[in-house]
Structure formats: C-alpha cells, structure tokens
Design a protein around this motif. Structure first.
Motif, short mmCIF file in Angstrom:
data_model
loop_
_atom_site.label_atom_id
_atom_site.label_comp_id
_atom_site.label_asym_id
_atom_site.label_seq_id
_atom_site.Cartn_x
_atom_site.Cartn_y
_atom_site.Cartn_z
N TRP A 106 -0.76 5.70 9.67
CA TRP A 106 -1.00 5.72 8.12
C TRP A 106 -1.99 4.79 7.66
N TRP A 107 -1.78 3.35 8.53
CA TRP A 107 -2.58 2.21 7.75
C TRP A 107 -4.29 2.86 7.89
N ILE B 186 -5.87 5.00 5.45
CA ILE B 186 -5.97 4.49 3.98
C ILE B 186 -7.46 4.19 4.05
N LYS B 187 -8.38 4.73 3.17
CA LYS B 187 -9.94 4.50 2.87
C LYS B 187 -10.09 4.25 1.53
N LYS C 39 -5.73 -4.17 2.04
CA LYS C 39 -6.64 -3.21 1.53
C LYS C 39 -5.99 -2.90 0.10
N ARG D 22 0.78 -1.25 -0.01
CA ARG D 22 -0.13 0.03 0.08
C ARG D 22 0.84 1.31 0.15
#
Length: 330
Positions: free
Chosen positions: A77-78, A81-82, A188, A29
């Motif tokens: 940060w994770w 993420i959307k 993701k 990611r």
C-alpha cells in the motif's frame, strides 16, 4: 528451546520498529479524516501487540508469519502512494518553476515575486525572467533560522553583474488545508517544490513578515562552477515539474538536494551531519573551502546577519543592495 527463545528475542525489536513505522504511516496517510486514521493506526497497534504476545507465550511460529503477511500488505500500500502534483495548493507554491537554456541565455517561467504584507496578505506575481549566464558573478548561501540554532532553511542566491539576484529554494509544497509537520515529512504527507524567486520576496518575507533570523554567506565559487550549479537547479526544476516528488525531512530537503547537485560538480564532496543540522552548514562550507577560511566562523556569522538591514530597507528600495551594503563596507 534456546534457539526459539533467541530468535524471538532478536525479532522483538524488529517487530517493534517496523510496527511503529506502520502505525505512523497509517496515521499520516490512511485515506479519510482524523477518526479513520486514528482507528486504523490503533487497530494496527492492537493487532501487532496481540501477535507479539502470542508469539512469546505460545509455541507456534504462526503469529510471526501473520505479522509478516500484514506488514507486507502495508508496504505494498505504501509503495502504491504516489505524488499527484494536483492539489489545491497554497498561493506561494501554486506554480512550478520551469526553464529553458539557449546558449548563455536562461529563460525561467513562474519566478515568484510576491509583495508580502503578512502571511495572509500579499500581491501575487508570477513572472517570466531572462538571465545571461555570461553575467553570472556570485552566489550566496542564505540561511533562515526560526527556532533552534541547529536548524535553518537553506537557499542559494545567484548574483549577476547587472545587480539582479535569483534565489532557489527547495520547499515543502503545502495544500491549503495542510500545516507543516517535520514528522509528517517522513511519511509522504507533503510534496516538494523548487521555488525560484526574487530576494525581496523570498528573503523579505522571512525577515519582515515571519520575523526569522536570516544570514547571507558569500560563497567562493568560480564562474564555471556557478554556471553548472545554476543550470543544475534549472534541470531539477524541470524534472520536478514533469515528475512530482514527495518531500522527505531526512532524504529530500533544502540541503540534501543541493548536496546531490554539488556532487555532480565534485564527486568527492564529503557527506556530513551538518547537511541535516543546517544551522551548522557554515562550518561545513568553510571546512570544504567554499567559505573564506581566513576569517573565524564567528566573525563570518556576525558579518552574514542581514535581518536588521532587511527590516530597515524601505519598500521600493533596491533590497539586494540594502542587505549587502554594510557587509560590503566591512
């Protein structure tokens, strides 16, 4: 000294597992191309290894504190993420299914009805369909195998008294530059789509184009439960259209979403590993009484296989009737 050694020994597997997860998260990611992602993942591994070496060889707690701070940054940060819902999607997942309910009448927009000649050659058709819930008559579990017997893609096909069928399928929503990766599904990499489609699209493409092995299992579900389950799919489609969601190989896949909807009907429905090892889903369904318990599971599986009948069905024929003809005769 013993307490410190014991603590470091206990922390080592925790740091290893969390560090491995973070390295994979960065690989899948981190914004940028392959080189950027590989560099970011490699730097994380090197930094984690150096901090672990310092913690084991030194007499300071500082390396573990530094690691905890770095890991917290990765987690922040994770979480940020959307899913966007706005990518250059592949044609077969380009539109989101939505629906409205008016008494017994259900109107669905963006029902997929492609005519497939190959994975890259097809006629694009997105249609608006109307269904009468008073005519809802049956449901079939559709399992499509492409490799290991333990793994299959699961779908539900609802049948109506007028002979129409509507298939719901929870799928990976891939952009044009993506290829499926089960590992990437944990990180993701993909979003989720709920496809509503005609059987001669979503089943035929698997049997006739992708050469998958497909089985159709008639479910023993009462009409009232069928109605609730179908409406659950419609509501789930509307939620996904309004709020995009990531696909997850483990927690949000083709069977876990169905299981969560079924739990709304029967809160006592048991969890089972066969909901993940979907190739064994028929055994689970028979165990809870949704498949005929009077027939051995091996016989049910033989009767359920529709691959040859699907491939033999000529273009323009009633595909749903063709794949069920022999099974009905049996």
């Amino acid at each position: 000294m013993i307490g410190r050694v014991t603590f470091v020994a206990a922390m080592t597997p925790i740091v290893f597992c969390s560090g491995a997860w973070a390295a994979l998260a960065l690989w899948y990611r981190l914004p940028g191309g392959h080189l950027v992602r590989a560099l970011g993942s490699a730097l994380w591994v090197i930094a984690t290894g150096m901090l672990c070496a310092c913690a084991i060889g030194g007499r300071s707690w500082l390396p573990l504190g530094v690691y905890a701070a770095l890991y917290a940054i990765v987690l922040l940060w994770w979480v940020a993420i959307k899913p966007s819902g706005a990518r250059d999607w592949r044609d077969d997942v380009a539109r989101m299914l939505t629906g409205s309910v008016h008494g017994d009448r259900v109107v669905l927009d963006n029902v997929r009805h492609f005519a497939w000649r190959s994975d890259n050659d097809y006629d694009i058709r997105w249609e608006r369909h109307e269904y009468d819930l008073a005519q809802l008559a049956s449901a079939d579990a559709v399992l499509s195998h492409w490799g290991s017997r333990a793994i299959a893609h699961a779908m539900i096909s609802f049948g109506f008294e007028d002979g129409r069928h509507l298939v719901f399928s929870v799928e990976v929503r891939k952009s044009r530059d993506q290829e499926y990766s089960s590992m990437g599904g944990f990180f993701k990499q993909f979003e989720t789509i709920l496809v509503g489609a005609e059987e001669d699209d979503i089943i035929r493409v698997r049997t006739n184009v992708r050469d998958e092995d497909v089985y159709l299992y008639p479910l023993q579900i009462g009409q009232a439960t069928l109605r609730v389950l179908l409406l659950s799919y419609v509501h789930a489609a509307n939620r996904l259209a309004a709020r995009p969601a990531f696909y997850n190989t483990f927690t949000s896949n083709c069977t876990t979403l169905v299981y969560r909807m079924a739990r709304q009907i029967d809160p006592g429905l048991p969890w089972d590993m066969r909901l993940l090892l979907t190739g064994y889903l028929p055994e689970y369904l028979q165990g809870i009484g949704t498949l005929d318990r009077r027939v051995p599971i091996g016989t049910l599986r033989e009767r359920a296989r529709i691959s040859e009948r699907a491939r033999a069905a000529p273009a323009g024929a009633d595909f749903s009737r063709a794949v069920r003809a022999v099974a009905a005769h049996d």
